[in-house]
Design an enzyme around this catalytic site. Structure first.
Site, PDB file in Angstrom:
ATOM      1  N   GLU A  80      35.721  76.344  15.076  1.00  0.00           N
ATOM      2  CA  GLU A  80      36.938  76.714  14.346  1.00  0.00           C
ATOM      3  C   GLU A  80      37.945  75.576  14.441  1.00  0.00           C
ATOM      4  O   GLU A  80      39.111  75.755  14.103  1.00  0.00           O
ATOM      5  CB  GLU A  80      37.525  78.025  14.861  1.00  0.00           C
ATOM      6  CG  GLU A  80      37.881  78.031  16.330  1.00  0.00           C
ATOM      7  CD  GLU A  80      38.526  79.333  16.761  1.00  0.00           C
ATOM      8  OE1 GLU A  80      39.551  79.711  16.181  1.00  0.00           O
ATOM      9  OE2 GLU A  80      37.985  79.971  17.684  1.00  0.00           O
ATOM     10  N   CYS A 112      36.312  82.413  17.225  1.00  0.00           N
ATOM     11  CA  CYS A 112      35.445  82.199  18.386  1.00  0.00           C
ATOM     12  C   CYS A 112      34.089  82.907  18.262  1.00  0.00           C
ATOM     13  O   CYS A 112      33.208  82.721  19.104  1.00  0.00           O
ATOM     14  CB  CYS A 112      36.153  82.657  19.655  1.00  0.00           C
ATOM     15  SG  CYS A 112      37.768  81.892  19.851  1.00  0.00           S
ATOM     16  N   HIS A 234      33.622  86.921  25.885  1.00  0.00           N
ATOM     17  CA  HIS A 234      34.387  85.779  25.411  1.00  0.00           C
ATOM     18  C   HIS A 234      35.604  85.639  26.329  1.00  0.00           C
ATOM     19  O   HIS A 234      36.295  86.612  26.611  1.00  0.00           O
ATOM     20  CB  HIS A 234      34.828  86.025  23.964  1.00  0.00           C
ATOM     21  CG  HIS A 234      35.837  85.045  23.482  1.00  0.00           C
ATOM     22  ND1 HIS A 234      35.643  83.691  23.579  1.00  0.00           N
ATOM     23  CD2 HIS A 234      37.073  85.207  22.935  1.00  0.00           C
ATOM     24  CE1 HIS A 234      36.709  83.065  23.100  1.00  0.00           C
ATOM     25  NE2 HIS A 234      37.585  83.960  22.707  1.00  0.00           N
ATOM     26  N   ASN A 285      40.027  77.381  27.244  1.00  0.00           N
ATOM     27  CA  ASN A 285      39.364  78.027  26.113  1.00  0.00           C
ATOM     28  C   ASN A 285      38.524  76.997  25.360  1.00  0.00           C
ATOM     29  O   ASN A 285      39.004  75.902  25.054  1.00  0.00           O
ATOM     30  CB  ASN A 285      40.409  78.647  25.170  1.00  0.00           C
ATOM     31  CG  ASN A 285      39.786  79.664  24.217  1.00  0.00           C
ATOM     32  OD1 ASN A 285      38.570  79.806  24.163  1.00  0.00           O
ATOM     33  ND2 ASN A 285      40.627  80.362  23.480  1.00  0.00           N
TER      34      ASN A 285
END
Ligand code: COA
Length: 395
Positions: A80, A112, A234, A285
């Site tokens: 992304e 994600c 996640h 992240n």
């Protein structure tokens, strides 16, 4: 039915690292907020000559050296933080890795979640042609505005995996639970190099999506929580995985432990919350790569996974999510070098806060001609832009 799944996988990250206690102190925030409140100790930051292509190629290189390229006819690049609106980043990876031309390459995007969409598409391709293998690359550079609540949840990383018949690491099971809802929790407009995010809305959207995907998994014959040995989430920041585990506990009644930090007293059955968060705690992240970095972490630190069922919850803001499961194959440890990823994290070069801020505010993603400084210690680098096209080279 032929078993299909992840045959092997590798992780990569950026050249630099920022210490989150230092970041907190620089803005007058209590370090405990980042370290315990978010569950993050560091974040990877890219050098000027790195991007999603160089990280993705760096993750795929050792994977292909170990497994060869026989049967490889598809490369799916999930991201992304795309570097072009038209051309798939994977095309540059194909060139850097010296792969043959008879491989279809495409980029997949849904925040994600994109890596899991690629995994499921790969499983479908292999189901049709079991002699083929698919290379999936998840690679992202998570950037939020300086001094915004999202800033301590930035990071960068890539995980590459091979999907094949008779996989050596993780057989993906057919049942999965899916949930899609149109929500404005996070997006990156075409004219922005950082994400627009309503962080608290995104936390709620993630948890609601988990409930919905779990219910869909049950409606499609998936296993009960008692029949899942380890659970991966996640991890935009590792505390999010704890919140997810709390939600799963509430909706299933399963006595699964929500202990996240090393040394925390377990309050139920250990499903790998702590072991699966060790890398993400230090990477930050990595968007599409995050849940697969959690898988790498679990495989590297849990020696007792043979025959165990792993649940994987993949969430992409916007939002699309999926809860799937897989069975770890006997002999998976033979594929793993548990020190490789840890060494990569240890080898990053620390930067102080002023340097990090100047890296962040440097022109990013422009198509003006430029030559990038030589900084990265990785195997590939982004050399600059000529004729408005990005140029890459092997170091
Ligand atoms: N010591 C320990 N914990 C502390 C603390 C301290 N000194 N100060 C605060 N905390 C805790 C808070 O209690 C809170 O815990 P909780 O979530 O369990 O309630 C946590 O730290 C975060 O504090 P909060 O005030 O909610 O942080 P924030 O408003 O600055 O933003 C996010 C947090 C996650 C919303 C923000 O980082 C963000 O927008 N991130 C990007 C989007 C994202 O990652 N979304 C996730 C779903 S995809």
């Amino acid at each position: 039915m032929t078993a299909i799944g992840i045959h092997d996988l590798e992780m990569a990250t950026g050249h630099h690292v920022v210490d989150l206690a230092e970041l907190a102190e620089s803005t007058g925030v209590a370090p405990g907020k980042y370290i315990l409140g978010l569950g993050q100790s560091q974040m990877s930051v890219l050098a000027p000559d790195e991007d999603i292509v160089t990280m993705g190629a760096a993750a795929a290189k050792p994977l292909l050296e170990r497994n060869g390229t026989e049967g490889l006819r598809t490369l799916l690049f999930a991201t992304e933080s795309g570097v072009d609106q038209s051309k798939a980043a994977g095309v540059a990876v194909l060139d850097l890795l010296g792969l043959p031309s008879n491989i279809r390459v495409v980029e997949m995007k849904q925040a994600c979640y994109g890596g899991t969409a690629a995994l499921q598409a790969a499983v479908g391709i292999v189901a049709r042609s079991p002699q083929e293998r698919v290379l999936v690359i998840t690679s992202d550079n998570a950037r939020y505005e300086l001094d915004s609540p999202g800033e301590p949840t930035q990071g960068a990383g890539a995980v590459a995996f091979l999907v094949s018949a008779d996989p050596a690491v993780l057989e993906i099971e057919p049942a999965s639970g899916i949930s899609t809802t149109d929500v404005d929790d996070f997006w990156r407009p075409n004219d922005s190099t950082t994400a627009v995010v309503d962080g608290h809305l995104s936390v709620g959207a993630y948890l609601d999506a988990l409930t919905d995907a779990w219910n869909d998994l049950q409606a499609h014959g998936g296993p009960s929580v008692e029949d899942i040995d380890r659970i991966l989430y996640h991890q935009p920041y590792t505390k999010m995985a704890k919140k997810a585990q709390q939600r799963l506990r509430e909706i299933t009644g399963g006595q699964i432990s929500t202990a996240l930090n090393p040394g925390d007293e377990p309050d139920g059955r250990d499903t790998g919350l702590e072991t699966s968060s060790r890398y993400n705690r230090r990477l930050g992240n990595s968007y599409t790569a995050s849940v697969y970095s959690a898988l790498v972490s679990l495989l590297d630190y849990d020696p007792g996974l043979e025959g165990r069922r792993i649940g994987i919850f993949s969430y992409g803001s916007g939002c699309v999510s999926e809860f799937l499961t897989g069975i770890v194959k006997p002999g998976y440890l033979e594929r793993r070098n548990p020190h490789r990823s840890e060494n990569l994290l240890d080898a990053r070069e620390p930067v102080d806060i002023p340097t990090y801020r100047s890296l962040h505010t440097a022109p990013h993603g422009t198509s003006e001609d430029q030559v990038t400084p030589r900084v990265t210690s990785g195997p590939f680098r982004f050399a600059g832009v000529t004729g408005r096209a990005r140029r890459y080279e092997t170091c």
